[in-house]
Design a protein around this motif. Structure first.
Motif, PDB file in Angstrom:
ATOM      1  N   GLU A  29     -51.099  34.957   4.949  1.00 36.31           N
ATOM      2  CA  GLU A  29     -49.721  34.980   5.391  1.00 36.31           C
ATOM      3  C   GLU A  29     -49.543  33.931   6.484  1.00 36.31           C
ATOM      4  OE1 GLU A  29     -48.236  38.455   7.238  1.00 36.31           O
ATOM      5  OE2 GLU A  29     -46.178  37.823   6.896  1.00 36.31           O
ATOM      6  N   ASN A  86     -56.944  38.813   6.810  1.00 30.87           N
ATOM      7  CA  ASN A  86     -56.503  40.205   6.675  1.00 30.87           C
ATOM      8  C   ASN A  86     -57.273  40.960   5.616  1.00 30.87           C
ATOM      9  OD1 ASN A  86     -53.787  38.627   7.542  1.00 30.87           O
ATOM     10  ND2 ASN A  86     -53.978  40.626   8.501  1.00 30.87           N
ATOM     11  N   LEU A 173     -44.177  55.688  11.798  1.00 28.00           N
ATOM     12  CA  LEU A 173     -43.953  54.251  11.939  1.00 28.00           C
ATOM     13  C   LEU A 173     -43.336  53.708  10.649  1.00 28.00           C
ATOM     14  CD1 LEU A 173     -47.344  52.885  13.436  1.00 28.00           C
ATOM     15  CD2 LEU A 173     -45.238  53.404  14.677  1.00 28.00           C
ATOM     16  N   PRO A 176     -46.755  48.359   9.908  1.00 24.51           N
ATOM     17  CA  PRO A 176     -48.078  48.440  10.540  1.00 24.51           C
ATOM     18  C   PRO A 176     -47.999  48.222  12.047  1.00 24.51           C
ATOM     19  CG  PRO A 176     -48.129  46.991   8.633  1.00 24.51           C
ATOM     20  CD  PRO A 176     -46.698  47.319   8.887  1.00 24.51           C
ATOM     21  N   ALA A 177     -49.019  48.686  12.745  1.00 22.75           N
ATOM     22  CA  ALA A 177     -48.964  48.737  14.210  1.00 22.75           C
ATOM     23  C   ALA A 177     -49.056  47.378  14.883  1.00 22.75           C
ATOM     24  CB  ALA A 177     -50.079  49.638  14.727  1.00 22.75           C
ATOM     25  N   HIS A 178     -49.396  46.339  14.136  1.00 22.15           N
ATOM     26  CA  HIS A 178     -49.444  45.024  14.780  1.00 22.15           C
ATOM     27  C   HIS A 178     -48.113  44.283  14.621  1.00 22.15           C
ATOM     28  CE1 HIS A 178     -51.346  44.543  10.733  1.00 22.15           C
ATOM     29  NE2 HIS A 178     -50.248  43.831  10.632  1.00 22.15           N
ATOM     30  N   LEU A 179     -47.133  44.938  13.982  1.00 25.97           N
ATOM     31  CA  LEU A 179     -45.806  44.335  13.836  1.00 25.97           C
ATOM     32  C   LEU A 179     -44.807  45.107  14.687  1.00 25.97           C
ATOM     33  CD1 LEU A 179     -45.534  43.850   9.974  1.00 25.97           C
ATOM     34  CD2 LEU A 179     -45.807  42.063  11.682  1.00 25.97           C
ATOM     35  N   PRO A 180     -43.803  44.417  15.235  1.00 25.74           N
ATOM     36  CA  PRO A 180     -42.728  45.146  15.916  1.00 25.74           C
ATOM     37  C   PRO A 180     -42.065  46.125  14.932  1.00 25.74           C
ATOM     38  CG  PRO A 180     -42.588  42.785  16.315  1.00 25.74           C
ATOM     39  CD  PRO A 180     -43.627  42.974  15.259  1.00 25.74           C
ATOM     40  N   GLN A 181     -41.653  47.273  15.470  1.00 33.16           N
ATOM     41  CA  GLN A 181     -41.102  48.325  14.601  1.00 33.16           C
ATOM     42  C   GLN A 181     -39.605  48.115  14.436  1.00 33.16           C
ATOM     43  OE1 GLN A 181     -43.140  50.767  13.161  1.00 33.16           O
ATOM     44  NE2 GLN A 181     -44.722  49.369  13.904  1.00 33.16           N
TER      45      GLN A 181
ATOM     46  N   ALA B   7     -50.536  40.151  10.470  1.00 33.85           N
ATOM     47  CA  ALA B   7     -50.135  40.018  11.856  1.00 33.85           C
ATOM     48  C   ALA B   7     -49.546  38.641  12.128  1.00 33.85           C
ATOM     49  CB  ALA B   7     -51.337  40.246  12.748  1.00 33.85           C
ATOM     50  N   PRO B   8     -48.563  38.572  12.999  1.00 36.92           N
ATOM     51  CA  PRO B   8     -48.082  37.258  13.434  1.00 36.92           C
ATOM     52  C   PRO B   8     -49.131  36.600  14.317  1.00 36.92           C
ATOM     53  CG  PRO B   8     -47.035  39.010  14.693  1.00 36.92           C
ATOM     54  CD  PRO B   8     -47.892  39.679  13.666  1.00 36.92           C
ATOM     55  N   GLU B  54     -55.244  45.583  12.208  1.00 34.65           N
ATOM     56  CA  GLU B  54     -56.220  44.596  12.660  1.00 34.65           C
ATOM     57  C   GLU B  54     -55.521  43.268  12.905  1.00 34.65           C
ATOM     58  OE1 GLU B  54     -60.478  43.884  11.061  1.00 34.65           O
ATOM     59  OE2 GLU B  54     -59.185  42.564   9.919  1.00 34.65           O
ATOM     60  N   VAL B  55     -55.879  42.593  13.968  1.00 32.81           N
ATOM     61  CA  VAL B  55     -55.356  41.248  14.222  1.00 32.81           C
ATOM     62  C   VAL B  55     -56.519  40.331  14.595  1.00 32.81           C
ATOM     63  CG1 VAL B  55     -53.088  42.076  14.952  1.00 32.81           C
ATOM     64  CG2 VAL B  55     -54.880  41.704  16.662  1.00 32.81           C
ATOM     65  N   ARG B  64     -52.765  41.838  20.073  1.00 32.28           N
ATOM     66  CA  ARG B  64     -51.670  42.729  20.495  1.00 32.28           C
ATOM     67  C   ARG B  64     -51.284  43.668  19.357  1.00 32.28           C
ATOM     68  NH1 ARG B  64     -48.059  39.061  21.744  1.00 32.28           N
ATOM     69  NH2 ARG B  64     -48.805  38.951  23.875  1.00 32.28           N
ATOM     70  N   PHE B  65     -51.086  44.934  19.707  1.00 29.95           N
ATOM     71  CA  PHE B  65     -50.610  45.922  18.731  1.00 29.95           C
ATOM     72  C   PHE B  65     -49.325  46.564  19.233  1.00 29.95           C
ATOM     73  CE2 PHE B  65     -55.281  45.982  18.286  1.00 29.95           C
ATOM     74  CZ  PHE B  65     -55.393  45.681  16.937  1.00 29.95           C
ATOM     75  N   PHE B  66     -48.444  46.878  18.296  1.00 30.87           N
ATOM     76  CA  PHE B  66     -47.261  47.684  18.608  1.00 30.87           C
ATOM     77  C   PHE B  66     -47.565  49.067  18.039  1.00 30.87           C
ATOM     78  CE2 PHE B  66     -45.999  43.288  18.425  1.00 30.87           C
ATOM     79  CZ  PHE B  66     -45.269  43.145  19.592  1.00 30.87           C
ATOM     80  N   ALA B  67     -48.029  49.930  18.883  1.00 32.16           N
ATOM     81  CA  ALA B  67     -48.584  51.212  18.435  1.00 32.16           C
ATOM     82  C   ALA B  67     -47.577  52.336  18.641  1.00 32.16           C
ATOM     83  CB  ALA B  67     -49.865  51.499  19.209  1.00 32.16           C
TER      84      ALA B  67
END
Lengths: 279, 102
Positions: A29, A86, A173, A176-181, B7-8, B54-55, B64-67
């Motif tokens: 990506e 990934n 959520l 995924p947790a590494h993306l802004p929600q 992940a970005p 995972e990043v 960085r994670f948005f948890a």
């Protein structure tokens, strides 16, 4: 089908990098990953700008796929080895795509870019130039692609495997947790789906677990391996990873990837949605 | 067009589109002998040890994670067989920070 028909390890790739008729393709990506360093000789495919239709939400059509592969210098009889970041999500997605359009000989590099980097193997920045080809694709093999109506019909009849993280499954959520929600769809999962995150199928280093381990994981989660299966995630790439494990590694005959996945299902009007743990 | 699930790019600056007041951020910097480590892998595991995300670190060694709020484990993998775990608590509106020297 055996594992070696669909999966190669890093040592194999290092030994065969220069073989004629072998094309390495990196699919990420994050396309800057390739630009900063890739396996020598590998060409890049951008999952979004090159594999998706720029207007409709769908893949490039057969002609588009033919033009893409011709331009990359990939011939119909080439062995294509896909890898990416990934944990190979996008490489597995591209693998499914190559199968969808009928490419004969395609394999995944086990562990993808991650295992390669953790092994400190060579990465280069030189971009190879390959003469263009006259690639001919087949019509889409819809035996491996599920659409929204099949996802609804699968409720209570087929195995539905939701491969997102547990918090996305339960509705806590939306991404995924590494993306802004930031998404606006409804949260939750398709009723009767089993929650088996894609990561269950992979080791820490990104390689696939053994066939015995895989069988155990799906059976323990309540998947009847003798029944037809539909796998989904948020947009269909993590579920390509699980589709690969079930159909290509375990050899199950009827496994479809629902590429519309939660971003489609969670926005459909009137379909049932379940929240919380799997029932 | 749909954004992917990958992940970005992991950079020190948080993207301007993100409202930190609504996010529970876990972030960290991976260093080796004081220098940032790129291509290290940070894995986020939930309180049951289940993998969540995972990043890969970029040039600044940042992940960085948005948890969701709660207790998490961050596992950092890097070349040379490095695998180290950290436990950390995330809360909405806060940035939980880790310094990871490997």
């Amino acid at each position: 089908m055996s594992r070696s028909d669909v999966l190669v390890d890093a040592a194999f790739v290092e030994a065969h990098l220069d073989d004629p008729g072998l094309v390495l393709v990196e699919v990420d990506e994050d396309v800057s990953a390739y630009d900063k360093g890739h396996i020598r000789g590998a060409v890049k495919i951008d999952w979004k700008s090159e594999l998706q239709d720029p207007v409709r939400r769908d893949f490039v059509d057969k002609t588009g796929f033919e033009q893409l592969l011709s331009g990359k210098g990939i011939a119909n009889d080439d062995l294509v080895i896909l890898y990416g970041g990934n944990n190979n999500w996008f490489a597995a997605y591209a693998y499914w795509y190559f199968k969808l359009y009928g490419h004969g000989n395609v394999k995944l590099l086990d562990g993808g870019r991650k295992k390669w980097e953790l092994d400190s193997r060579e990465l280069v920045v030189d971009v190879p130039s390959r003469p263009s080809t006259d690639y001919k694709a087949q019509d889409q093999d819809l035996s491996i692609r599920a659409f929204r109506d099949e996802a609804v019909e699968a409720i209570g009849t087929k195995n539905l495997i939701d491969v997102r993280s547990p918090d996305e499954f339960s509705g806590k959520l939306l991404a995924p947790a590494h993306l802004p929600q930031e998404q606006a769809q409804r949260a939750g999962h398709i009723p009767t789906a089993r929650s088996i995150p894609w990561s269950k199928a992979a080791n820490d280093d990104g390689t696939f677990k053994s066939d015995d381990e895989l069988r155990q994981i799906y059976a323990d989660a309540g998947v009847d391996l003798n029944k037809a299966t539909v796998a989904y995630c948020r947009i269909g790439e993590r579920s390509s990873h699980t589709w690969f494990a079930l159909r290509e590694l375990l050899g199950l005959s009827d496994v479809k990837n629902y590429d519309g996945s939660w971003t489609e299902y969670g926005s459909l009007v009137g379909v049932p949605i379940e929240l919380g743990e799997a029932k | 067009m749909t954004q992917g699930c990958a992940a970005p790019a992991q950079t020190a600056r948080i993207p301007a589109t993100v409202d930190l007041a609504n996010e529970a951020v876990i972030q960290g910097t991976v260093t080796r002998d004081g220098d940032p480590v790129s291509s290290a892998y940070a894995r986020l595991l939930d309180s049951t040890g289940e993998f969540t995300g995972e990043v890969v670190t970029g040039d600044e060694g940042i992940f960085r994670f948005f948890a969701a709020p709660g207790d998490w484990t961050v596992r950092v993998l890097a070349a040379g067989g490095v695998s180290v775990d950290f436990t950390i608590t995330a809360a909405i509106g806060e940035v939980a920070a880790l310094e990871v020297a490997i």
